[in-house]
Write an enzyme that holds these catalytic residues in place. Structure first.
Site, PDB file in Angstrom:
ATOM      1  N   SER A 264       0.833  -1.204   0.000  1.00 51.82           N
ATOM      2  CA  SER A 264       0.000   0.000   0.000  1.00 51.82           C
ATOM      3  C   SER A 264       0.866   1.252   0.000  1.00 51.82           C
ATOM      4  CB  SER A 264      -0.869   0.007   1.257  1.00 51.82           C
ATOM      5  OG  SER A 264      -0.059   0.307   2.368  1.00 51.82           O
ATOM      6  N   LYS A 265       0.219   2.384  -0.210  1.00 49.13           N
ATOM      7  CA  LYS A 265       0.990   3.634  -0.219  1.00 49.13           C
ATOM      8  C   LYS A 265       1.611   3.877   1.153  1.00 49.13           C
ATOM      9  CE  LYS A 265      -2.600   7.081   0.713  1.00 49.13           C
ATOM     10  NZ  LYS A 265      -3.416   8.158   0.174  1.00 49.13           N
ATOM     11  N   ARG A 266       0.937   3.425   2.197  1.00 50.44           N
ATOM     12  CA  ARG A 266       1.475   3.599   3.566  1.00 50.44           C
ATOM     13  C   ARG A 266       2.784   2.830   3.753  1.00 50.44           C
ATOM     14  NH1 ARG A 266       0.473   7.862   4.454  1.00 50.44           N
ATOM     15  NH2 ARG A 266      -1.602   8.453   3.828  1.00 50.44           N
ATOM     16  N   VAL A 269       5.482   4.997   2.412  1.00 57.79           N
ATOM     17  CA  VAL A 269       5.786   6.124   3.305  1.00 57.79           C
ATOM     18  C   VAL A 269       6.596   5.607   4.499  1.00 57.79           C
ATOM     19  CG1 VAL A 269       4.768   7.888   4.809  1.00 57.79           C
ATOM     20  CG2 VAL A 269       3.721   7.413   2.589  1.00 57.79           C
TER      21      VAL A 269
END
Ligand code: GLU
Length: 508
Positions: A264-266, A269
Site C-alpha cells: 500500500s501507499k502507507r 511512506v
C-alpha cells in the site's frame, strides 16, 4: 487470418497510479507487443463521486515516462473512440434497455433508506441482506410491481436503478489463463446494479460493453477483479456475446515486503521507498507521495523491476530491456501467488541500470546537476568523473555524493580518520611526497603511482599508511575511487595545494 490481439489498460482516475497498476499496464503492453497487437488506454470515469482531477493526466504521464506507449487512447484517438467512458454515456443506455427487454435485468425503486432498513432487519436476525433471487420478491422493483405501477413511478420521476437478474443457481465457469478454471455458483452473486439512479452505468456494464465494442481479445488485470469476473461472463451471455468473450488473465497482487497483505501507499511512506511512478500531490490533503522518477530511478529500470514481480522468465537472467521483455514475456509464466516487493532489490536494479547507462547521456545529466551548483567543467572532465564513480552510485543524486571532491577541495578533514591515520611524521612524509609530485611532468595516474611507490621504497615507509594520509588530503576522508585517478583528474597544482592545505590545517 489470425485475430488481432487487442488489450486494454482501463484505470479509473480516482488517484495516482500505484505500481501494481503500472505492472498491469506493463503486462498488457508486453502481451500486445509480443504478438504485434494493440495496446489501448480506456479511462473508466463513470463513477463521478470518485473522480480525482489530475489523475488521468498523471496516469498518461507515468506510462509515457516508462515508454509504454498506447496505440489507441483518449489523446491519440483510434477507430473505437471515444476512449473515455464519460464521453460514451449514450452508448450504455441501449444495452441496459436490451437487458430489460430480454428480462435479464429489472428496474428497482428501493430508496437508500428502504435498503438500509432491509439490511437492519436482516442483521437483527443475525443474517446478511443480499438483493438476489431470494429477496427480490420482497423488494420494490419491476418484478414485483405491475407494469402500470412501474410506468407510473417512471412517469413521476421516482429514482431507480437497473439491476442484473442473476439466476438462482447456475455454475459459472471462467477459464483464466493464469489460474485455470474458476467456477462460481450464481447463488453467491447479488443482483448487481448495472445502471445507477444518476444515469451513469456502473463499472460492470460499461466495462463489458466497451470490451466488446472495442474488440478486446484479452482482459489482463489484477486479481482483485476475480470476484467480478463471473458477473462479466454472465453479462456476455445475457448480451448474446458468448462467442466474442475475451480471454481472462488475473495477475497476482504485489505484496508488502513482509509478504503479509497488499503493498500500500502507507508501506512506501513507512519504508521510505516509492510505490508510485511519479510524485503525486494529493489535491485534498496536499500530501506528497514520492515517485520512482523523482527518487532517481531510471525509466528503463522500472519495467524491469515490475516485470519480475509476478513473471518468471524461467532462466537466471534478471536484466531485461523493454524490447527483450516484449519478446520473452508470456502470461503462462505469470505465477498465481502474490509477489513480495523488495525495496533493496529495486535499488539493486537501479544500480545495474546506472552501470548500463550510455556514458555520454549520463554525463550530460550529471553536468546539469553540476551547473545548478554553479560548477562549470568540460564535458570531457565530467565524463571521466562519472566513469570513475558510477559503480558507487545507485541514483543520480549519489553521483555528486561520490564525486564532489573532483570539483571542490575538502573544507574539513574527517576527525575519526585524522585520529586514526595522522601521525607525528605525517607532515614530513607529505612534504616529501609533494616534492616528488613536483618532479612529475607527465601527471598521469600510473606515473604518480610509480613515484609514490619509489618514495615508499626509498624511505622505507608503509604504502598503506602513506596512501591513507594522501587520501585524507585530497578527499578529506577515507572515501572515493582509486586515489591516483583522483590526483590525475584534479591535476598537479590542485593535488599539491590540497596536500599543503591539509598539512597546515591538521598540524595546527
Ligand atoms: N476500471 C477498473 C480499474 O480501475 C478496470 C478493471 C478491469 O481491468 O476490468 O482497475
Amino acid at each position: 487470418m489470425n485475430q488481432e490481439i487487442r488489450v486494454r489498460f482501463a484505470p479509473s482516475p480516482t488517484g495516482p497510479l500505484h505500481i501494481g497498476g503500472v505492472r498491469t499496464a506493463l503486462y498488457n503492453y508486453l502481451f500486445a507487443k509480443k504478438s504485434g497487437g494493440k495496446f489501448i488506454l480506456r479511462i473508466e470515469d463513470t463513477d463521478q463521486a470518485r473522480f480525482v482531477p489530475g489523475a488521468e493526466d498523471y496516469i498518461v504521464r507515468s506510462l509515457h515516462w516508462l515508454g509504454l506507449e498506447f496505440d489507441e487512447s483518449p489523446d491519440k484517438g483510434g477507430a473505437f473512440a471515444p476512449y473515455r467512458q464519460s464521453e460514451r454515456k449514450d452508448i450504455y443506455q441501449k444495452y441496459a434497455d436490451y437487458l430489460l427487454e430480454k428480462n435479464k435485468a429489472y428496474i428497482a425503486f428501493d430508496t437508500p433508506e428502504e435498503l438500509d432498513n432491509k439490511r437492519a432487519e436482516f442483521e437483527s436476525k443475525g443474517l446478511t441482506f443480499k438483493y438476489d433471487s431470494k429477496t427480490r420478491d420482497e423488494m420494490i422493483n419491476s418484478t414485483t410491481l405491475s407494469s402500470g405501477e412501474v410506468s407510473q413511478k417512471l412517469a413521476q420521476g421516482d429514482p431507480y436503478v437497473i439491476r442484473m437478474k442473476i439466476p438462482e443457481k447456475q455454475d459459472i465457469h471462467l477459464n483464466d489463463i493464469i489460474r485455470g478454471d474458476i467456477m462460481v455458483n450464481s447463488q453467491s452473486i447479488d443482483d448487481k446494479v448495472l445502471f445507477k439512479s444518476d444515469g451513469w452505468p456502473t463499472y460492470h456494464l460499461a466495462n463489458v460493453v466497451d470490451d466488446y465494442l472495442m474488440k478486446i481479445t484479452h482482459v489482463i488485470r489484477g486479481e482483485e477483479w476475480i470476484p467480478s469476473a463471473p458477473l462479466h461472463v454472465l453479462l456476455y451471455d445475457f448480451l448474446g456475446w458468448n462467442s466474442n468473450m475475451p480471454a481472462f488473465a488475473h495477475i497476482p497482487l504485489i505484496l508488502k515486503p513482509s509478504g503479509k497483505g497488499k503493498l500500500s501507499k502507507r508501506d512506501g511512506v513507512a519504508g521510505g521507498f516509492p510505490v508510485f511512478p511519479l510524485d503525486w500531490e494529493d489535491p485534498a490533503s496536499s500530501e506528497i507521495l514520492s515517485g520512482y522518477k523523482e527518487t532517481g530511478y531510471f525509466p528503463a529500470a522500472v519495467p524491469n523491476i515490475l516485470a519480475l514481480l509476478g513473471w518468471n522468465p524461467g532462466t537466471e537472467k534478471e536484466i531485461f530491456s523493454l524490447e527483450e521483455l516484449s519478446e520473452e514475456f508470456s502470461l503462462e509464466r505469470v505465477g498465481k501467488s502474490g509477489a513480495k516487493f523488495d525495496p533493496e532489490k529495486a535499488k539493486w536494479f537501479n544500480h545495474q541500470y546506472m552501470q548500463l547507462q550510455n556514458i555520454e547521456e549520463l554525463s550530460i545529466s550529471f553536468n546539469e546537476i553540476l551547473l545548478e551548483k554553479g560548477i562549470i567543467k568540460t564535458i570531457d572532465y565530467v565524463t571521466k568523473v562519472v566513469e570513475l564513480v558510477r559503480e558507487r552510485a545507485t541514483f543520480m543524486s549519489e553521483l555528486w555524493d561520490q564525486s564532489w571532491f573532483f570539483f571542490e577541495a575538502p573544507e574539513s578533514f574527517n576527525e575519526k580518520i585524522v585520529k586514526k591515520r595522522w601521525k607525528e611524521n605525517s607532515p614530513e612524509i607529505l612534504n616529501q611526497l609533494s616534492s616528488e609530485i613536483r618532479k612529475i611532468d607527465d601527471f598521469t595516474s600510473t606515473m604518480i603511482e610509480e613515484k609514490v611507490k619509489q618514495l615508499v621504497e626509498q624511505k622505507e615507509l608503509g604504502f598503506g599508511a602513506l596512501m591513507n594520509i594522501f587520501r585524507l588530503c585530497l578527499v578529506g576522508s577515507a572515501m572515493g575511487p582509486h586515489l591516483f585517478d583522483i590526483a590525475e583528474l584534479i591535476g598537479k597544482k590542485e593535488t599539491l595545494d590540497r596536500i599543503e592545505k591539509a598539512v597546515s590545517t591538521i598540524s595546527q
